[in-house]
Design an enzyme around this catalytic site. Structure first.
Site, PDB file in Angstrom:
ATOM      1  CE  LYS A   1      -2.046   3.080   1.807  1.00 30.85           C
ATOM      2  NZ  LYS A   1      -2.036   4.537   1.400  1.00 30.85           N
TER       3      LYS A   1
ATOM      4  N   GLY B   1       2.873   5.208  12.935  1.00 29.52           N
ATOM      5  CA  GLY B   1       3.582   4.004  13.359  1.00 29.52           C
ATOM      6  C   GLY B   1       3.136   3.540  14.733  1.00 29.52           C
TER       7      GLY B   1
ATOM      8  CD  GLU C   1      12.955   4.672   7.966  1.00 34.39           C
ATOM      9  OE1 GLU C   1      12.854   5.689   8.683  1.00 34.39           O
ATOM     10  OE2 GLU C   1      13.049   4.709   6.743  1.00 34.39           O
TER      11      GLU C   1
ATOM     12  CB  CYS D   1      12.669   9.497   7.594  1.00 34.20           C
ATOM     13  SG  CYS D   1      13.520   8.217   6.650  1.00 34.20           S
TER      14      CYS D   1
ATOM     15  CD  GLU E   1      10.368  13.611  10.284  1.00 31.62           C
ATOM     16  OE1 GLU E   1      11.234  12.980   9.645  1.00 31.62           O
ATOM     17  OE2 GLU E   1       9.340  13.072  10.735  1.00 31.62           O
TER      18      GLU E   1
END
Length: 501
Positions: free
Chosen positions: A183, A241, A258, A292, A391
């Protein structure tokens, strides 16, 4: 007329299939803001079909379940060859879809092909590792290990490296003998659907790889919580996540995560200013800053800070910002309007909190359309500022100075994240000390961001756990089964035999 975008359906059981609800999602070119096509929008009903297909392909008597690593390697190599054959088209589709410069996209496609080749080799080597004997201390037993596919795996991938990040999961999963449902992000699904066409052409058995495009809540979430999916591998935000990990815990389902990062780059006083400035720029602005592992927190020794930042600003102002297909482009648009607005909000908040914008911070004057943001350097930052702690996922570099090695390490490790880190210094003994001290899954010395499919990739803390790539990536998709056999002709003798009573 623009470059044509293929119109595809969902890829289930080796065939193109229209979504059950027949919905589609527009594709927006981030460089022009134009709608250039659409992709199918899967829902939970389509997930059911894909999981059932993957499960059938893994049944006991199926070709795939009983196959050798050498058999699977033939398909992986065939896929690699087709990817190489289509490199030019795939690179253009990638650049148009996600906004990264064409040269970067072409490099990604080379890496995709190399990754499939690499895992073909590991699949072949897996045959020789089967039934590897274990040295045990009793002569009346012998023991060995079997490495078996973990089963049906759900692979959920991000938008910054659309085909490459998918390959990081698909290639080792198939090498291990798993079947999979991929996906990709709804923002950048074009090249993953082309991977489906490649799989059809090479004759990959039906159901081995299913590809569902669609929105996260409608397609990704049903895949992640499906009881017939044996493992989920996810790359994306820490928030998502965490949700996947929570749902997997209900079924004690293994996950590989990750997640986000806020990686530091430490620049010491003994560096070559220009070499260090280029690596600093590359570490944050490569892939339009949407990485990332981006080393987006610059820690520079106070004795060279002014001179270094002066050189860094000059390097940044020399970066060509343009349509990704334009020759020499080194910074394209960010992926979407939502991401564009989010990044500008980060910059605005930094200014309101007292930070200084050394360069960039807005749309380039020569580009009136598209989601373009100049390479941005933010100084006078404190450790409590949002721009330093969260981030951004865009072309924004935050700067702080340090006075000692100990202070640099403390500032570098003062984060919830732990994906990457970089140190730049001529003193290699210092680099070794700092490498050991940095709390990160990946450390670069005198560089930033190089990645090789042979080396492990992953983080610690809120950057996730598990490792992709290398032999570690293959182990992600394998069960280890111990087999122990009693070899003596003598009875075991623990209980008194009824025949001797």
């Amino acid at each position: 007329m623009g470059f044509p975008i293929p119109s595809r359906q969902l890829f289930i059981d080796g065939e193109w299939k229209e979504p059950i609800k027949k919905n589609r999602i527009p594709i927006i070119n981030p460089a022009t803001e134009d709608i250039i096509g659409d992709i199918p929008a899967a829902t939970a009903e389509d997930v059911e079909l894909a999981v059932a297909s993957a499960r059938r392909a893994l049944t006991r008597h199926s070709v795939w379940a009983s196959s050798s690593g050498a058999y699977r390697a033939k398909f992986l190599r065939a896929i690699a060859a087709k990817i190489t054959e289509r490199k030019d088209v795939l690179a253009k589709l990638e650049a148009i879809d996600c906004g990264k410069p064409l040269d970067e996209a072409a490099w990604d496609i080379d890496d995709v092909s190399s990754c499939f080749e690499y895992y073909a080799g590991l699949a072949e080597a897996l045959d020789a590792r089967q039934k590897a004997p274990i040295d045990i201390p009793m002569d009346s037993f012998k023991s060995h290990v079997l490495r078996e596919p973990i089963g049906v795996v759900g692979l959920i991938t991000p938008w910054n490296y659309p085909l490459l990040m998918a390959t990081w999961k698909v290639a080792p999963a198939l090498a291990a003998g798993c079947t999979a449902i991929l996906k990709p992000s709804e923002l950048t699904s074009v090249t993953c659907l082309e991977l489906a066409e490649v799989c059809k052409e090479v004759g990959l058995p039906p159901g081995v790889l299913n590809i569902l495009t669609g929105l996260g809540p409608e397609a990704g979430a049903p895949l992640a919580i499906h009881p017939q999916v044996d493992k989920v591998a996810f790359t994306g935000s820490t928030a998502t996540g965490s949700k996947i990990m929570s749902s997997a815990a209900q079924l004690v389902k293994p996950v590989t995560l990750e997640l986000g990062g806020k990686s530091p780059i430490l620049v010491f006083e003994d560096v070559d200013l220009d070499k260090a400035a280029e690596w600093t720029a590359f570490g944050c602005f490569w892939t339009n800053g949407q990485i990332c592992s981006a080393t987006s927190r610059l820690l520079v020794h106070e004795s060279i800070a002014n001179a270094f930042l002066d050189r860094l600003v000059k390097w940044c102002k020399n970066i060509k910002i343009s349509d990704p297909l334009e020759e020499g482009c080194r910074l394209g648009p960010v992926v979407s309007k939502g991401q564009y607005e989010k990044i500008l909000k980060f910059i605005s908040t930094a200014k309101s909190e007292g930070a200084t914008i050394l360069c960039g911070g807005s749309r380039p004057e020569h580009l009136k359309r598209g989601y373009f943001i100049e390479p941005t350097i933010v100084s006078n930052v404190t450790p409590s500022m949002q721009i330093w702690r969260e981030e951004v996922f865009g072309p924004v570099l935050s700067v702080k100075t340090f006075s000692s090695e100990e202070e640099a390490i403390e500032l570098a490790n003062d984060t919830h994240y732990g994906l990457g880190a970089a140190v730049i210094s001529r003193d290699l003994e210092r680099c070794q000390r700092i490498t050991k001290a940095l709390q990160a899954g990946i450390v670069w010395v005198n560089c930033s961001q190089p990645c090789f499919c042979q080396a492990p990739w992953g983080g610690m803390k809120r950057s996730g756990f598990g490792r992709e790539l290398g032999e570690w990536g293959l182990e992600n998709y394998l069960h280890i089964k111990q087999v122990t056999q009693y070899t003596s002709e003598e009875p075991w003798g623990w209980y008194k035999s009824p025949s001797k009573l």
